[in-house]
Design a protein around this motif. Structure first.
Motif, mmCIF file in Angstrom:
data_model
loop_
_atom_site.group_PDB
_atom_site.id
_atom_site.type_symbol
_atom_site.label_atom_id
_atom_site.label_comp_id
_atom_site.label_asym_id
_atom_site.label_seq_id
_atom_site.Cartn_x
_atom_site.Cartn_y
_atom_site.Cartn_z
ATOM 1 N N UNK A 36 63.358 -41.595 48.932
ATOM 2 C CA UNK A 36 63.832 -40.228 49.231
ATOM 3 C C UNK A 36 65.264 -39.996 49.494
ATOM 4 N N UNK A 37 66.033 -41.026 49.889
ATOM 5 C CA UNK A 37 67.314 -41.034 50.067
ATOM 6 C C UNK A 37 68.176 -42.022 49.313
ATOM 7 N N UNK A 38 69.382 -41.681 49.238
ATOM 8 C CA UNK A 38 70.304 -42.856 48.347
ATOM 9 C C UNK A 38 70.255 -44.082 49.321
ATOM 10 N N UNK A 39 70.351 -43.858 50.819
ATOM 11 C CA UNK A 39 70.779 -45.008 51.548
ATOM 12 C C UNK A 39 69.364 -45.895 51.449
ATOM 13 N N UNK A 40 68.241 -45.565 50.719
ATOM 14 C CA UNK A 40 67.052 -46.233 50.844
ATOM 15 C C UNK A 40 67.331 -47.267 49.314
ATOM 16 N N UNK A 41 68.102 -47.210 48.450
ATOM 17 C CA UNK A 41 68.175 -48.016 47.212
ATOM 18 C C UNK A 41 68.719 -49.309 47.733
ATOM 19 N N UNK A 42 69.465 -49.419 48.585
ATOM 20 C CA UNK A 42 69.943 -50.948 49.018
ATOM 21 C C UNK A 42 68.662 -51.744 49.293
ATOM 22 N N UNK A 43 67.680 -51.154 50.076
ATOM 23 C CA UNK A 43 66.392 -52.027 50.397
ATOM 24 C C UNK A 43 65.685 -52.252 49.198
ATOM 25 N N UNK A 44 65.600 -51.532 48.357
ATOM 26 C CA UNK A 44 64.918 -51.600 46.847
ATOM 27 C C UNK A 44 65.572 -52.979 46.410
ATOM 28 N N UNK A 45 66.856 -53.070 46.263
ATOM 29 C CA UNK A 45 67.463 -54.190 45.672
ATOM 30 C C UNK A 45 67.116 -55.579 46.172
ATOM 31 N N UNK A 46 66.656 -55.527 47.511
ATOM 32 C CA UNK A 46 66.075 -56.822 48.144
ATOM 33 C C UNK A 46 64.834 -57.293 47.873
ATOM 34 N N UNK A 47 64.210 -56.123 47.218
ATOM 35 C CA UNK A 47 62.648 -56.573 46.769
ATOM 36 C C UNK A 47 62.531 -57.517 45.693
ATOM 37 N N UNK A 48 61.555 -58.495 45.642
ATOM 38 C CA UNK A 48 61.392 -59.176 44.307
ATOM 39 C C UNK A 48 60.580 -58.609 43.376
ATOM 40 N N UNK A 49 61.287 -57.614 42.667
ATOM 41 C CA UNK A 49 60.326 -57.120 41.504
ATOM 42 C C UNK A 49 61.470 -57.103 40.335
ATOM 43 N N UNK A 50 60.957 -57.700 39.398
ATOM 44 C CA UNK A 50 61.712 -58.014 38.094
ATOM 45 C C UNK A 50 62.035 -56.872 37.493
ATOM 46 N N UNK A 51 63.122 -56.651 36.928
ATOM 47 C CA UNK A 51 63.679 -55.601 35.974
ATOM 48 C C UNK A 51 62.813 -55.822 34.904
ATOM 49 N N UNK A 52 62.540 -54.666 33.870
ATOM 50 C CA UNK A 52 62.881 -53.120 34.062
ATOM 51 C C UNK A 52 62.261 -52.501 35.167
ATOM 52 N N UNK A 53 63.091 -51.531 35.791
ATOM 53 C CA UNK A 53 62.122 -50.734 36.578
ATOM 54 C C UNK A 53 61.984 -49.221 35.750
ATOM 55 N N UNK A 54 60.870 -48.546 36.471
ATOM 56 C CA UNK A 54 60.596 -46.954 35.695
ATOM 57 C C UNK A 54 60.486 -46.210 36.754
ATOM 58 N N UNK A 55 61.593 -45.129 36.619
ATOM 59 C CA UNK A 55 61.643 -44.240 37.842
ATOM 60 C C UNK A 55 61.408 -42.805 37.306
ATOM 61 N N UNK A 56 60.610 -42.036 38.297
ATOM 62 C CA UNK A 56 60.106 -40.633 37.824
ATOM 63 C C UNK A 56 59.923 -39.994 39.151
#
Length: 228
Positions: A136-156
């Motif tokens: 919901x907010x830009x500051x939450x993107x850093x938390x996403x980078x710490x999660x162990x999910x392999x690229x590619x991502x799909x965003x919508x």
């Protein structure tokens, strides 16, 4: 209802209308014309009702008019350019007016316009879903980078109709572009962006008659290998 009885009714084809409509919103008008031609071939009395923002805002008038003039509604109304939830609002109005209409109930529309909620419902029924997170907010993107999910991502967009808001920038292949691509999407969709692991393959849409019959009446498939 017997066909003879149905033919005596006045069926209305409800569809959104607004100046400079988005392509998918404008395309609904073409679909309304196709439904109208099909009804004419079956000798069914019908007319197209264009739902504008002003008309939907006057709920008492619209509800009374539908109840009086449209006992049957082919509901092709899918909201407006900037208001997908108007689709839910219109279905609720039809329900309150006790008007028979095609398509989903307001509850189903409400569930499906929240993609995260839809995922949770599917998961609760034992259906495998791609892992994902709501940003919901830009500051939450850093938390996403710490999660162990392999690229590619799909965003919508999490709170939009169908594939609205999905484009070439929805696929993230490099970690270096994660922040830029998600913030760009958030700028256009401040309600929130769903970030998921990318699942390749075909897309299927299944049309059903329910709940009395649960009869499948058609299946369509999109093969994305045919798209660049």
């Amino acid at each position: 209802m017997a066909l003879e009885s149905f033919q005596q009714q006045k069926a209305c084809i409800a569809v959104a209308y607004e100046p400079q409509a988005r392509k998918d919103v404008a395309d609904a008008l073409r679909c309304a014309e196709a439904v109208s031609k099909a009804l004419i071939k079956s000798a069914i009395n019908s007319r197209i009702v264009k739902i504008t923002k002003d008309l939907l805002a006057d709920k008492d008038y619209l509800q009374a008019a539908l109840k009086r003039e449209c006992p049957l509604v082919f509901n092709l109304f899918e909201g407006f350019n900037d208001d997908a939830r108007a689709e839910i609002e219109f279905a609720r109005l039809l329900e309150k007016a006790n008007v028979c209409f095609t398509g989903n109930s307001s509850k189903t529309l409400n569930d499906c316009l929240d993609k995260l909620k839809t995922k949770q419902i599917l998961y609760s029924e034992g259906i495998t879903i791609p892992r994902g997170f709501l940003i919901r907010h830009e500051n939450e993107i850093d938390d996403l980078l710490k999660v162990d999910i392999a690229l590619p991502f799909f965003i919508k967009p999490c709170f939009e109709d169908a594939s609205v808001g999905i484009d070439a920038a929805s696929l993230i292949n490099q970690r270096e572009t994660i922040y830029t691509q998600i913030t760009d999407k958030l700028r256009d969709n401040p309600g929130g962006i769903l970030v998921e692991e990318f699942i390749p393959g075909n897309e299927y849409t299944v049309a059903m008659l329910a709940p009395e019959e649960d009869k499948i009446i058609g299946v369509s498939r999109i093969d994305y290998k045919l798209y660049p």
